[in-house]
Design a protein around this motif. Structure first.
Motif, PDB file in Angstrom:
ATOM      1  N   SER A  83       0.818  -1.210   0.000  1.00  0.00           N
ATOM      2  CA  SER A  83       0.000   0.000   0.000  1.00  0.00           C
ATOM      3  C   SER A  83       0.850   1.258   0.000  1.00  0.00           C
ATOM      4  O   SER A  83       0.444   2.284  -0.549  1.00  0.00           O
ATOM      5  CB  SER A  83      -0.960  -0.001   1.196  1.00  0.00           C
ATOM      6  N   SER A  84       2.037   1.198   0.590  1.00  0.00           N
ATOM      7  CA  SER A  84       2.896   2.378   0.597  1.00  0.00           C
ATOM      8  C   SER A  84       3.478   2.653  -0.782  1.00  0.00           C
ATOM      9  O   SER A  84       3.893   3.774  -1.074  1.00  0.00           O
ATOM     10  CB  SER A  84       4.012   2.230   1.632  1.00  0.00           C
ATOM     11  N   ASP A 129      -4.913   3.579  -8.093  1.00  0.00           N
ATOM     12  CA  ASP A 129      -4.440   2.224  -7.783  1.00  0.00           C
ATOM     13  C   ASP A 129      -4.342   2.026  -6.281  1.00  0.00           C
ATOM     14  O   ASP A 129      -4.740   0.992  -5.745  1.00  0.00           O
ATOM     15  CB  ASP A 129      -3.068   1.961  -8.410  1.00  0.00           C
ATOM     16  N   GLY A 130      -3.798   3.018  -5.588  1.00  0.00           N
ATOM     17  CA  GLY A 130      -3.673   2.930  -4.134  1.00  0.00           C
ATOM     18  C   GLY A 130      -5.024   2.863  -3.461  1.00  0.00           C
ATOM     19  O   GLY A 130      -5.224   2.071  -2.535  1.00  0.00           O
ATOM     20  N   LEU A 171      -6.328  -0.282  -1.235  1.00  0.00           N
ATOM     21  CA  LEU A 171      -6.759  -0.120   0.153  1.00  0.00           C
ATOM     22  C   LEU A 171      -8.193  -0.595   0.346  1.00  0.00           C
ATOM     23  O   LEU A 171      -8.516  -1.196   1.360  1.00  0.00           O
ATOM     24  CB  LEU A 171      -6.595   1.335   0.598  1.00  0.00           C
ATOM     25  N   ALA A 172      -9.053  -0.355  -0.632  1.00  0.00           N
ATOM     26  CA  ALA A 172     -10.436  -0.827  -0.537  1.00  0.00           C
ATOM     27  C   ALA A 172     -10.482  -2.349  -0.576  1.00  0.00           C
ATOM     28  O   ALA A 172     -11.245  -2.984   0.153  1.00  0.00           O
ATOM     29  CB  ALA A 172     -11.278  -0.242  -1.677  1.00  0.00           C
TER      30      ALA A 172
END
Length: 59
Positions: free
Chosen positions: A43-44, A50-51, A55-56
């Motif tokens: 995630s970082s 896309d992020g 995260l979802a």
């Protein structure tokens, strides 16, 4: 086998079962920590849409 011998055998089996469960639990906790660390690392690296999508998905 005497009643005492059977009781001792059952106690040993119970202790062995408890030890096996504790080892399994420990392995599950470690695997979960590995998954969480991988999720954090991924995630970082993701940004933008896309992020947000990652995260979802990871929530």
């Amino acid at each position: 086998m005497s009643a005492n011998g059977m009781q001792q055998s059952a106690e040993t089996a119970t202790r062995n079962g408890i030890q096996a469960l504790e080892m399994a639990f420990s392995g599950i906790v470690k695997s979960r920590q590995d998954v969480e660390a991988t999720k954090f690392n991924l995630s970082s690296g993701y940004q933008g849409s896309d992020g947000n999508a990652f995260l979802a998905l990871a929530a």
